[in-house]
Design an enzyme around this catalytic site. Sequence first.
Site, PDB file in Angstrom:
ATOM      1  N   CYS A  42      69.240  82.649   9.646  1.00 51.53           N
ATOM      2  CA  CYS A  42      69.577  83.756  10.545  1.00 51.53           C
ATOM      3  C   CYS A  42      68.399  84.012  11.492  1.00 51.53           C
ATOM      4  O   CYS A  42      67.304  84.355  11.047  1.00 51.53           O
ATOM      5  CB  CYS A  42      69.905  84.981   9.683  1.00 51.53           C
ATOM      6  SG  CYS A  42      69.654  86.559  10.471  1.00 51.53           S
ATOM      7  N   CYS A  45      66.565  87.177  11.151  1.00 54.95           N
ATOM      8  CA  CYS A  45      65.682  87.254   9.960  1.00 54.95           C
ATOM      9  C   CYS A  45      64.366  86.523  10.238  1.00 54.95           C
ATOM     10  O   CYS A  45      63.304  86.941   9.766  1.00 54.95           O
ATOM     11  CB  CYS A  45      66.353  86.624   8.740  1.00 54.95           C
ATOM     12  SG  CYS A  45      67.911  87.401   8.286  1.00 54.95           S
TER      13      CYS A  45
END
Length: 522
Positions: A42, A45
């Site tokens: 991600c 992230c």
Amino acid sequence: LGGASRLYTEDDPLVILGSSSLKPTISNSSSAWLVQFYSSWCGHCIHYSSTWKVLAQDVKDWQDAIGVAVLDCAQEENFDVCRDYNIQFYPTFKVSVSTKQSFCVCSGADREVQSMRRLMVNILQNHTRQEWPQRCPSLEPYSSAELLPLLGQKSDHYTAVFVEEPDSYVGREVILDLLLYSGVQVKRALSSDLPLLDALKVTSFPSVYLLHPDGTHAHLHSEKKLRFFFSSLLRTLPGVQRRSSSAVAHVGAPSGKQDSEPWRDFNRSQVYTADLESALHYLLRVELASHSMLEGEKLKVFKDLVTLVSKLYPGGGSVVKLMETLSDWLLSLPLQRIPYQAVLDLVNNKMRIAGMFLGEELRWVGCQGSRPGLRGYPCSLWTLFHVLTVQHDAMPNALDNTGLEVEAAPVLQVMRSYIRTFFGCQECSRHFEQAVAAGIQEVKSAEQQIVWLWNQHNRVNARLAGSLSDDPLFPKVQWPSPSLCASCHEERNGVHEWNLDNVLHFLRHHYSASNLSPKYSL
Ligand code: FAD
């Protein structure tokens, strides 16, 4: 995705948890834990990891009261534990609130260091009222009735009386900063306690009034009224010493395989069925599996996706049989709610018996990254939907009588709903939803659908080029590059321009069934 993510390493001031260490760490701990469940694929992230490391460093000395940890839900060995904890989006923050391994979800005003730190203070304060975690000192204010009798008394330690406004966090942060230090106790009092202000002659806030071990007392002069200044002054008082943390003993061993998957040679001008199968594996067994019940909109989106894939997935074979069986099963059920475990059972057991199985493991080929944590699932999801747009164009009647053919751009509509409802990267789905909402009405044909998705993907590539999720071996370029399709590129008045006819021609070939390689597939 196959190995341990390098987003966080053992050198970072936090604990890397895994499926085997999560529960023992929480249940054997005398401290609370703030755990970030993230996914190494991600992009958000990846960006956020630097903030999380700063936070972990900032509150390192609080670890006897609350520790900071991470768990990577994209690691295969962690799939089950992330499902058990119902992690549907990344990052998700949870705080263990009791030794019974239970978690509360937490969210602050934002995810910046200061907000997360304040959230930790609030959580500790609420739980120390119930006398837990064991080693957390009281963060509640003391009253003048409790503090004034201490004036003039001898003791074996300093007492620092921190007087501050009720909404200030500095006092509580300084209390926690001094947690690992012996020889000084920090107690907090409020600016509204007038007898205390009178007795100590405190007129500005925050202020620290210091009671010395020999019974004398005086204001502690601080150059600036900042947390860092107060904490350093108290830590350097004569006789004040740092002790080692007791929480360290509870820190679980870092989890995950440290070594990477073996490199699989591949040709960039081909598409690999192993990537498409791995996309479905991840989607069915991990991403969807974090939703324990499918009902309402979720159930509709899932049914539509299964129908779409069963009708358009190229090449027949066991994946198509599996999706067809799943689709028939879903359509035959008159249920409004389906426990996802029933879907998993079907995918995992019944179908295996019938010889219709999906790969047991993730196997990235065209989507493998130069190091673990890069590429993988999101790469394969793009690839899958590009393939489906091209298949829809090649088989215009494939969706007849499915209910999906009523849409002008059925593949995009299903992709949109899937990304919005289930895709773990929330930032990505927000961006994608904005783009689809703004542009989908322009898409009136199967070939426009192919081109729209290509163009949108290039916009994302342009936005992400040079970002932390950019794999140096597979930089995010405007695709296809001249080496893949020279005739796709032109120049007008010295400015680059796409030749859209040639781009469409290239995409129709690149993502066609005949360009799919079964190499490395199961
Ligand atoms: P990817 O971009 O995943 O591409 C995979 C493969 O597709 C490439 O290797 C190439 O062969 C081919 N390809 C590349 N460009 C095109 C094109 N224009 N048309 C057709 N084929 C192409 N990450 C974020 O950080 N922020 C976001 O907002 C974000 N949004 C996303 C939205 C969606 C719908 C998806 C599926 C992913 C999103 N991601 C986002 C993830 C990001 O786009 C990449 O998938 C991820 O960083 C992995 O990149 P990659 O290098 O493997 O290449």
